[in-house]
Design a protein around this motif. Sequence first.
Motif, PDB file in Angstrom:
ATOM      1  N   ARG A  69       0.820  -1.244  -0.016  1.00 39.75           N
ATOM      2  CA  ARG A  69      -0.015  -0.062   0.103  1.00 39.75           C
ATOM      3  C   ARG A  69       0.876   1.339   0.090  1.00 39.75           C
ATOM      4  NH1 ARG A  69      -5.445   0.821   1.828  1.00 39.75           N
ATOM      5  NH2 ARG A  69      -6.396  -1.283   2.024  1.00 39.75           N
ATOM      6  N   GLY A  70       2.052   1.175   0.507  1.00 42.60           N
ATOM      7  CA  GLY A  70       3.013   2.282   0.434  1.00 42.60           C
ATOM      8  C   GLY A  70       2.947   2.536   2.183  1.00 42.60           C
ATOM      9  N   ILE A  71       4.373   3.083   2.354  1.00 38.87           N
ATOM     10  CA  ILE A  71       4.412   3.275   3.909  1.00 38.87           C
ATOM     11  C   ILE A  71       3.356   4.449   4.229  1.00 38.87           C
ATOM     12  CG2 ILE A  71       7.112   2.751   3.777  1.00 38.87           C
ATOM     13  CD1 ILE A  71       7.802   5.564   3.478  1.00 38.87           C
ATOM     14  N   PHE A  72       3.045   4.545   5.670  1.00 36.26           N
ATOM     15  CA  PHE A  72       1.933   5.320   6.124  1.00 36.26           C
ATOM     16  C   PHE A  72       2.492   6.701   6.030  1.00 36.26           C
ATOM     17  CE2 PHE A  72       0.099   7.873   9.637  1.00 36.26           C
ATOM     18  CZ  PHE A  72      -1.372   7.680   8.914  1.00 36.26           C
ATOM     19  N   ASN A  73       3.712   6.883   6.270  1.00 33.40           N
ATOM     20  CA  ASN A  73       4.061   8.485   6.079  1.00 33.40           C
ATOM     21  C   ASN A  73       3.817   9.169   4.806  1.00 33.40           C
ATOM     22  OD1 ASN A  73       4.607   8.679   8.908  1.00 33.40           O
ATOM     23  ND2 ASN A  73       6.879   8.324   8.611  1.00 33.40           N
ATOM     24  N   LEU A  74       4.323   8.272   3.930  1.00 32.92           N
ATOM     25  CA  LEU A  74       3.725   8.892   2.369  1.00 32.92           C
ATOM     26  C   LEU A  74       2.462   8.922   1.965  1.00 32.92           C
ATOM     27  CD1 LEU A  74       5.061   9.605  -0.380  1.00 32.92           C
ATOM     28  CD2 LEU A  74       5.009   7.053  -1.028  1.00 32.92           C
ATOM     29  N   ARG A  75       1.439   7.903   2.486  1.00 32.09           N
ATOM     30  CA  ARG A  75       0.151   7.952   2.244  1.00 32.09           C
ATOM     31  C   ARG A  75      -0.190   9.225   2.927  1.00 32.09           C
ATOM     32  NH1 ARG A  75      -2.227   3.582   4.368  1.00 32.09           N
ATOM     33  NH2 ARG A  75      -0.191   2.390   5.128  1.00 32.09           N
ATOM     34  N   ARG A  76       0.267   9.504   4.124  1.00 27.31           N
ATOM     35  CA  ARG A  76       0.047  10.656   4.668  1.00 27.31           C
ATOM     36  C   ARG A  76       0.224  12.209   4.253  1.00 27.31           C
ATOM     37  NH1 ARG A  76       2.115  11.112  10.796  1.00 27.31           N
ATOM     38  NH2 ARG A  76       3.966  11.449   9.598  1.00 27.31           N
ATOM     39  N   GLU A  77       1.444  12.184   3.707  1.00 27.14           N
ATOM     40  CA  GLU A  77       1.794  13.107   2.863  1.00 27.14           C
ATOM     41  C   GLU A  77       1.032  13.522   1.497  1.00 27.14           C
ATOM     42  OE1 GLU A  77       4.093  16.521   2.968  1.00 27.14           O
ATOM     43  OE2 GLU A  77       4.596  14.596   4.291  1.00 27.14           O
ATOM     44  N   VAL A  78       0.850  12.509   0.932  1.00 35.23           N
ATOM     45  CA  VAL A  78      -0.362  12.549  -0.251  1.00 35.23           C
ATOM     46  C   VAL A  78      -1.591  13.178   0.344  1.00 35.23           C
ATOM     47  CG1 VAL A  78      -1.738  11.473  -1.912  1.00 35.23           C
ATOM     48  CG2 VAL A  78       0.684  10.678  -1.568  1.00 35.23           C
ATOM     49  N   ALA A  79      -2.018  12.843   1.373  1.00 36.20           N
ATOM     50  CA  ALA A  79      -3.387  13.431   1.953  1.00 36.20           C
ATOM     51  C   ALA A  79      -3.020  14.867   2.237  1.00 36.20           C
ATOM     52  CB  ALA A  79      -3.837  12.649   3.151  1.00 36.20           C
ATOM     53  N   TRP A  80      -1.943  14.928   2.583  1.00 36.41           N
ATOM     54  CA  TRP A  80      -1.813  16.679   3.154  1.00 36.41           C
ATOM     55  C   TRP A  80      -1.798  17.167   1.724  1.00 36.41           C
ATOM     56  CZ3 TRP A  80       2.548  15.402   7.266  1.00 36.41           C
ATOM     57  CH2 TRP A  80       2.123  15.323   8.521  1.00 36.41           C
ATOM     58  N   TYR A  81      -0.812  16.724   0.792  1.00 33.05           N
ATOM     59  CA  TYR A  81      -0.945  17.472  -0.631  1.00 33.05           C
ATOM     60  C   TYR A  81      -2.068  17.711  -1.029  1.00 33.05           C
ATOM     61  CZ  TYR A  81       0.028  17.821  -5.633  1.00 33.05           C
ATOM     62  OH  TYR A  81      -0.062  17.985  -6.692  1.00 33.05           O
TER      63      TYR A  81
END
Length: 391
Positions: A69-81
């Motif tokens: 799924r991708g590391i959580f910190n990256l998915r969180r960054e996408v959400a912030w983006y």
Amino acid sequence: MNIFSKRLHRLPPYMFGKLKQLTHERRQQGIDVIDLGMGNPDQPTPQHIVDKLCETAQEARHHRYSASRGIFNLRREVAWYYGRRFGVEIDPEHEAISVIGTKEGLSHLALALIDEGDLALVPNLTFPIHIYATVIAGGSVVSIPLHEENQFVPSLDEISRDIWPRPKVLMLSFPHNPTGAVVDLSFFEEIVDFAKRNDIIVIHDLAYADIVFDGYEAPSFLQAKGAKDVGLEFISLSKSYNMAGWRCGFAVGNRDLVDALARIKSYYDYGIFAPIQIAAIMALRTSMDVVEAHADTYRRRRDVLVEGLNRIGWKVQKPKATMFVWAPIPEPYRHLKSMDFAMKLLDEAEVCVSPGAGFGHNGEGYVRIALVENEDRIRQAVRQIRKALFK
């Protein structure tokens, strides 16, 4: 004995592969072909992103399998983006997933959604994987015609209500490859309404969100009210950050579709190399000034190419987005198929472009020219085209 699957036989020869091979062969012979065929960014990835990759690659703990799924910190960054860029709220746990490039994500999502006999609505013209993801999954494609007189934007009125079985998926991508066509948010609002009325899943490929010109701003499909109820959007780092070879993108939106994609991906891969994902976080934090500078590079190249072609008698329009110019074949050569015209340019002008037919049969009569050489090389390409075609 036929050892190959029906799936493989449904795939035609990849038209662009032939031109790429011919370009390679000519270069091996010492011919300096100017390659404007593939949308392959020629500028380097910003140094701070490369530095982050190198730094994290030194740590042994990142050498293990990653998360599909991708590391959580990256998915969180996408959400912030998405929050700061589009004003769209994304749940990083359930509404975002990393993909190994948009082509991989689209293909695996099609496997998760499409059964044999299912129908997908796909514009004709479009990027080839939008068609062949469905074909590989065993489904059938119903073409939505795109016409120059409609600015290459699909009209939902042209989709027959008599199609049976009912289409399951609608595939879109704006800003549009290959034509450079653009839409505003009201178009996506109509799409959401259409999808809800017809119980259709919408998949939107937002690959060129940042490659925009002349004051145009590309909306996200997810900005339309109710979009997450019906669909998913793919974004990519390839064009905005010159990270095409890194193969890093994302799908965001409807949680059921994200879960379906995650489930099928879990059988195929262990995710992107962790240092690339960590570097991707740095990319998403990059100042928009850097991204806008990349777009401005393409704008200058667009202007040099379009103004140069018009000056020698090849009439083309300036696109408001993407890294391509969609050009009707010049009048004296309209009798040629787009592949034949592309071959003529390769043979006589030593310039490689993509035949329009490679993006669907409505592409006959056009070629796509990628802005992937510097301004001096583009000027040289125009001079060589003039000598070959407009003697």
